[in-house]
Design a protein around this motif. Structure first.
Motif, PDB file in Angstrom:
ATOM      1  N   VAL A  45      17.600  18.848   4.916  1.00 27.87           N
ATOM      2  CA  VAL A  45      17.463  18.437   3.521  1.00 27.87           C
ATOM      3  C   VAL A  45      18.301  17.196   3.222  1.00 27.87           C
ATOM      4  N   CYS A  46      19.460  17.063   3.845  1.00 26.00           N
ATOM      5  CA  CYS A  46      20.276  15.870   3.614  1.00 26.00           C
ATOM      6  C   CYS A  46      19.610  14.635   4.219  1.00 26.00           C
ATOM      7  N   THR A  47      19.000  14.772   5.380  1.00 29.93           N
ATOM      8  CA  THR A  47      18.275  13.652   5.977  1.00 29.93           C
ATOM      9  C   THR A  47      17.088  13.253   5.105  1.00 29.93           C
ATOM     10  N   PHE A  48      16.390  14.241   4.568  1.00 32.65           N
ATOM     11  CA  PHE A  48      15.267  13.999   3.650  1.00 32.65           C
ATOM     12  C   PHE A  48      15.733  13.197   2.434  1.00 32.65           C
ATOM     13  N   GLY A  49      16.823  13.637   1.819  1.00 36.29           N
ATOM     14  CA  GLY A  49      17.320  12.963   0.629  1.00 36.29           C
ATOM     15  C   GLY A  49      17.853  11.578   0.907  1.00 36.29           C
ATOM     16  N   MET A  75      16.805   7.856  -0.506  1.00 32.59           N
ATOM     17  CA  MET A  75      17.809   6.994  -1.116  1.00 32.59           C
ATOM     18  C   MET A  75      17.834   5.619  -0.455  1.00 32.59           C
ATOM     19  N   ILE A  76      17.709   5.579   0.873  1.00 32.72           N
ATOM     20  CA  ILE A  76      17.716   4.305   1.586  1.00 32.72           C
ATOM     21  C   ILE A  76      16.506   3.465   1.201  1.00 32.72           C
ATOM     22  N   ASN A  77      15.324   4.097   1.175  1.00 31.94           N
ATOM     23  CA  ASN A  77      14.109   3.357   0.810  1.00 31.94           C
ATOM     24  C   ASN A  77      14.235   2.737  -0.573  1.00 31.94           C
ATOM     25  N   MET A  78      14.688   3.502  -1.554  1.00 32.35           N
ATOM     26  CA  MET A  78      14.812   2.979  -2.908  1.00 32.35           C
ATOM     27  C   MET A  78      15.978   1.996  -3.012  1.00 32.35           C
ATOM     28  N   GLY A  79      17.043   2.243  -2.241  1.00 30.22           N
ATOM     29  CA  GLY A  79      18.173   1.320  -2.249  1.00 30.22           C
ATOM     30  C   GLY A  79      17.823  -0.046  -1.703  1.00 30.22           C
TER      31      GLY A  79
END
Length: 403
Positions: free
Chosen positions: A322-326, A330-334
């Protein structure tokens, strides 16, 4: 009395698999994932039309393919979520071995599709990216190793998992694919932290990662170019980052209107890496906030459920997944809002991509299987039972009161 207190009936022997699956499933997480997929199709209707026209396909060629990939991913998610943690672990080991071999053979049989990084196999009708399938398999395998090391007379699983992690990261860097390498390293680090790693060791690992970034910057022109572009205070309006930044600015609070956006005609990756720019331009900040809330809900709800899980392997594997998913979201939007350098990473369940969608469906299916309510599965009940010194039966009833 049990029904009055806990609001759920005890488990009945021989209960059919579908009712049992539905009763123990985290329905909120599954609903959030379904909404992300629907939003992805909606954005694909806008973002992929220009690309289809440039390549000589029907206007909705890529949307139709995304629907097929997405339905396949959802079926895989549901089937995987019905499995027991033991079966998930066994299949993850097999999947990891297959993906690892496929990753190792990329330099020989892979292709870069003109993007400067050999990450895919061309299958004619589609492409396959092994690293997408490697991530969930690696996290489950590493969690298994770390959990085994905590048993009495257990193997040195933590050291073995770290060696495996470094091997995978090195193979990804050689493609080069620094984004996926960072995700794999992050996933292992999160599990190691949850397993009780000393903070000093984690700080040393962070320092090593920074040193690795410095070495990559000095030795890789591809990596250095992206870092230089990120650090440059001036944004070239003719680059992907320039187009994305302008689109987000133009979208404002409610967007310019459905189908009225311009960025999709300029960005070659508008349907994949920069799908959030299309969302921000046409639907505004409102849709972007909805997306952020959906990802946050999946991560937060799953972590809260895993906090009550007694089994070490399930707790570690679920946390890593779940942390990798989140973090991937976050990276894509960042990247799109220039908070991070360009990574070439998809937005889970929203961006176009067969490998990303199907691998994401399998990963979320594993996550749902691990976070299902199970008898005596909550660590709080375990601690209360030991505190009283008696074998109270509160665990099974509470384990099925959630969901």
């Amino acid at each position: 009395m049990t029904e009055m207190v806990y609001g759920a009936l005890p488990v009945q022997a021989g209960e059919p698999i579908l009712p049992k699956w539905w009763r123990t499933l985290d329905k909120w997480t599954m609903s959030c994932v379904l909404m992300l997929f629907v939003i992805g199709l909606l954005l694909g209707l806008a973002a992929s039309v220009p690309l289809a026209e440039r390549n000589g396909f029907d206007n909705f060629h890529y949307v139709e393919r995304q629907a097929v990939f997405g339905i396949t991913a959802l079926v895989a998610m549901v089937i995987t979520s019905m499995m027991s943690p033991t079966l998930v672990r066994r299949l993850a080991v097999i999947g990891f071995i297959c993906a690892f071999v496929a990753l190792a053979l990329l330099p020989v049989f892979g292709t870069d599709f003109g993007k400067g990084a050999t990450r895919w196999y061309s299958l004619g009708f589609a492409s396959l990216q092994p690293s997408e399938f490697l991530k969930p398999g690696f996290i489950v395998v590493a969690a298994w190793m770390i959990a085994a090391s905590q048993q009495i007379n257990g193997p040195p699983g933590t050291l073995m998992s770290f060696g495996l992690c470094l091997t995978v990261v090195l193979m990804l860097v050689m493609q080069p694919d620094f984004g996926q390498a960072c995700l794999v390293l992050f996933g292992w680090g999160v599990m190691y932290f949850v397993a009780g790693a000393p903070m000093l060791l984690l700080v040393i690992m962070a320092a090593v990662v920074v040193m690795g970034g410095v070495v990559a910057y000095s030795s890789s022109e591809h990596f250095a170019r992206r870092i230089d572009g990120f650090l440059n205070p001036e944004i070239d309006p003719t680059t992907q980052m320039g187009y994305a930044t302008n689109a987000i600015r133009e979208g404002g609070l409610f967007g310019v209107g459905v189908g009225e956006g311009e960025v999709k005609w300029s960005l070659p990756d508008a349907h994949t890496d920069f799908i959030i720019a299309v969302a921000a331009e046409e639907y505004g900040l409102v849709l972007v906030v909805i997306l952020i809330l959906l990802y946050t809900a999946v991560v937060a709800r799953t972590l809260f459920r895993l906090m009550r899980e007694r089994d070490t392997f399930i707790r570690l594997a679920g946390t890593g997944l779940v942390c990798t998913f989140g973090v991937q979201a976050m990276i894509n939007m960042g990247v799109a809002v220039r908070l991070l350098p360009a990574k070439g990473m998809t937005l889970p369940f929203v961006s176009y991509g067969g490998s990303s969608l199907i691998a994401g469906g399998i990963a979320v299916g594993m996550l749902l299987a691990f976070s299902r309510s199970r008898p005596q599965g909550e660590i709080a009940d375990f601690l209360r039972g030991h505190g009283r010194g008696h074998g109270h039966q509160t665990g099974p009833a509470r384990g099925h009161g959630r969901g």
